[in-house]
Design an enzyme around this catalytic site. Structure first.
Site, short mmCIF file in Angstrom:
data_model
loop_
_atom_site.label_atom_id
_atom_site.label_comp_id
_atom_site.label_asym_id
_atom_site.label_seq_id
_atom_site.Cartn_x
_atom_site.Cartn_y
_atom_site.Cartn_z
N PHE A 128 0.84 -1.19 0.00
CA PHE A 128 0.00 0.00 0.00
C PHE A 128 0.88 1.25 0.00
O PHE A 128 1.86 1.34 0.76
CB PHE A 128 -0.92 -0.01 1.22
CG PHE A 128 -1.97 1.06 1.16
CD1 PHE A 128 -3.08 0.91 0.36
CD2 PHE A 128 -1.83 2.23 1.88
CE1 PHE A 128 -4.04 1.90 0.28
CE2 PHE A 128 -2.78 3.24 1.80
CZ PHE A 128 -3.89 3.07 1.00
N ASP A 199 1.46 -5.20 8.20
CA ASP A 199 0.28 -4.34 8.12
C ASP A 199 -0.94 -5.26 7.99
O ASP A 199 -1.09 -5.97 6.98
CB ASP A 199 0.41 -3.40 6.91
CG ASP A 199 -0.74 -2.40 6.82
OD1 ASP A 199 -1.83 -2.69 7.36
OD2 ASP A 199 -0.56 -1.34 6.17
N TYR A 224 -10.91 1.08 10.75
CA TYR A 224 -12.12 1.58 10.10
C TYR A 224 -12.58 0.69 8.94
O TYR A 224 -13.55 0.99 8.29
CB TYR A 224 -11.95 3.03 9.62
CG TYR A 224 -10.69 3.33 8.82
CD1 TYR A 224 -10.57 2.92 7.51
CD2 TYR A 224 -9.65 4.05 9.38
CE1 TYR A 224 -9.43 3.20 6.77
CE2 TYR A 224 -8.50 4.34 8.68
CZ TYR A 224 -8.40 3.91 7.36
OH TYR A 224 -7.26 4.19 6.66
N LYS A 225 -11.86 -0.39 8.71
CA LYS A 225 -12.27 -1.31 7.63
C LYS A 225 -13.16 -2.40 8.25
O LYS A 225 -14.27 -2.12 8.66
CB LYS A 225 -11.03 -1.86 6.94
CG LYS A 225 -10.15 -0.77 6.34
CD LYS A 225 -8.90 -1.39 5.73
CE LYS A 225 -7.91 -0.33 5.25
NZ LYS A 225 -8.41 0.42 4.09
N ARG A 373 -12.93 -3.15 -7.08
CA ARG A 373 -12.66 -3.89 -5.85
C ARG A 373 -13.96 -4.07 -5.06
O ARG A 373 -14.73 -3.13 -4.87
CB ARG A 373 -11.66 -3.07 -5.02
CG ARG A 373 -10.82 -3.86 -4.08
CD ARG A 373 -9.72 -3.00 -3.51
NE ARG A 373 -10.24 -1.88 -2.74
CZ ARG A 373 -9.62 -1.34 -1.69
NH1 ARG A 373 -8.46 -1.80 -1.30
NH2 ARG A 373 -10.13 -0.32 -1.03
C1 LIG Z 1 -2.80 -1.63 3.76
C2 LIG Z 1 -3.17 -0.26 4.21
N1 LIG Z 1 -2.37 0.38 5.08
C3 LIG Z 1 -2.67 1.63 5.51
C4 LIG Z 1 -3.80 2.28 5.06
C5 LIG Z 1 -4.17 3.69 5.46
O1 LIG Z 1 -3.55 4.17 6.55
P1 LIG Z 1 -4.06 5.53 7.22
O2 LIG Z 1 -5.20 5.16 8.11
O3 LIG Z 1 -2.89 6.03 7.93
O4 LIG Z 1 -4.54 6.43 6.15
C6 LIG Z 1 -4.66 1.63 4.18
C7 LIG Z 1 -5.87 2.34 3.73
O5 LIG Z 1 -6.65 1.93 2.96
C8 LIG Z 1 -4.32 0.35 3.74
O6 LIG Z 1 -5.13 -0.27 2.86
#
Ligand SMILES: Cc1ncc(COP(=O)(O)O)c(C=O)c1O
Length: 414
Positions: A128, A199, A224-225, A373
């Site tokens: 990402f 991650d 938040y996912k 997606r």
């Molecule tokens: C794999 C991954 N890491 C990090 C993030 C986003 O991080 P942040 O909450 O700091 O914007 C996302 C957002 O979609 C993501 O898919």
């Protein structure tokens, strides 16, 4: 069209679904088929109730006394302890703080400090963007002795060596949904003396995860996912217990100090994981996350996983049976066990197709350059929703409804 199940047959799958009752815990708007729980999870009743109460009583009535009276100060650790069982961690190994991006910076910097003299942060070139950007920024800050090295995910084990300080990888790839070998890559990294940062943004809440079992050093993830904590809710950060005595937080704010309210001139890291905190926690989002986790109480993640496999498999089967020649190319692993709760299709006109779907109430998202997606949140998505969504997609493709200037207009968030 061979073996195309009818809507009635598909609806029967919901009758036999042991998780079907979880849907009632969520507020889902009428007329919407929601396939974006991998990006922004749905709102649960518990969150509505809890936020209302906290706003009225804890903030509105008790005001600043709530930091003590309602232990707002303890929320990062308390809520972290509720996430721990979802990721195979012990109490005291997870805190909720900051964003995933900021937490990546913190754990990467901490990992570099634990492996002095090693040059590389090794990662997957398709990781990402924020993961890569944060590592790039950190490397720039540290100077010439540290670099981000990118290889294909499959090439990570072969790229390991005594010059790699830390491997940073995503458990589930945000574009394809492919599951990476968390245990295998961790073991390979450790064999060369490197640390691991995982991650978990796209796996937490939909895959059984065993960080302790795999010996993972450090991890971060979004709430938040699939954890449904709401837009911009704070992320979590995991540090294996065995590293907590030696780890350093580069963003040494007062909340990570051993006694913030002694207001000392110089920082003294708190014992344990509390040192990974930096500034004042966002209480509203913290309590939203706390309440959102209620729905996971007593839930068997193996059952969640099994349903995600069945939902994604049904979607692929229906799309290919119903829309075989429409130019949609599967971008996720065909083998269900190799992908998370997500299906991606490539199409040259992916953007207007997704906009046409959204206009008809089927909400997924688009990832440049050409990926449609679809997320499958097993706690609130029904099998019949999958069937209905494919019908809408078929209609859009059969009649070229997507080919409309309205749907080509690029929005800020895709
Ligand atoms: C794999 C991954 N890491 C990090 C993030 C986003 O991080 P942040 O909450 O700091 O914007 C996302 C957002 O979609 C993501 O898919």
């Amino acid at each position: 069209m061979t073996n195309f199940p009818s809507r009635t047959e598909t609806a029967r799958l919901d009758d036999g679904d042991s998780l079907a009752g979880c849907r009632a815990a969520f507020r889902l708007p009428d007329g919407i088929l929601y396939f974006d729980g991998n990006s922004l999870g749905a709102l649960s009743e518990a969150v509505v109730e809890r936020l209302g109460r906290v706003v009225e009583e804890e903030w509105g009535r008790d005001l600043i006394r709530s930091w003590n009276a309602h232990d707002w100060m303890g929320l990062p650790g308390r809520v972290g302890d509720r996430i721990a069982p979802l990721i195979g961690a012990q109490p005291g190994e997870v805190v909720v703080t900051d964003s995933t991006s900021i937490n990546l910076f913190k754990v990467l910097a901490a990992a570099l400090a634990l492996r002095p003299g090693r040059r590389y942060i090794l990662s997957d070139e398709a990781n990402f963007p924020t993961d890569l950007y944060m590592a790039e920024g950190l490397a720039r800050l540290v100077g010439t002795e540290v670099e981000l090295r990118l290889v294909a995910a499959e090439a990570i084990p072969a790229a390991l060596g005594s010059d790699v300080a830390v491997v940073m990888a995503s458990h589930v790839d945000y574009q394809s949904g492919r599951i990476r070998d968390l245990a295998g890559i961790t073991e390979a990294a450790h064999a060369t003396g490197a640390l691991t940062v995982w991650d978990l943004s796209h796996s937490v809440g939909v895959l059984p995860i065993d960080l302790n079992g795999a010996g993972v050093d450090l991890a971060v993830g979004c709430t938040y996912k699939f954890l449904n904590a709401g837009p911009g809710a704070p992320a979590f950060l995991y540090v294996a217990e065995r590293l907590q005595g030696e780890i350093e937080n580069p963003l040494s704010g007062w909340m990570g100090d051993t006694a913030p309210f002694e207001f000392q001139t110089s920082y003294r890291p708190a014992p344990g994981l509390a040192r990974m905190l930096s500034g004042t926690p966002p209480i509203m989002s913290m309590v939203a996350l706390d309440a959102a986790l209620d729905v996971f109480q007593g839930i068997d993640l193996e059952a969640v996983r099994a349903k995600a496999v069945r939902l994604t498999s049904l979607f692929v089967e229906l799309v290919e049976a119903r829309l075989g020649g429409a130019g949609l190319v599967l971008a996720s692993p065909r083998e269900a066990t190799a992908r998370g709760a997500q299906i991606s299709f490539r199409h040259d006109e992916g953007y207007p197709i997704m906009q046409a779907l959204i206009a008809r109430g089927v909400i997924g998202d688009f990832r440049a350059p050409d990926i449609l997606r679809f997320g499958f949140a097993p706690l609130y998505l029904r099998f019949v929703d999958v069937w209905d969504a494919v019908e809408v997609l078929a209609e859009i493709m059969d009649q070229d409804f997507w080919d409309d200037p309205r749907y080509r207009r690029r929005l800020a968030v895709t």
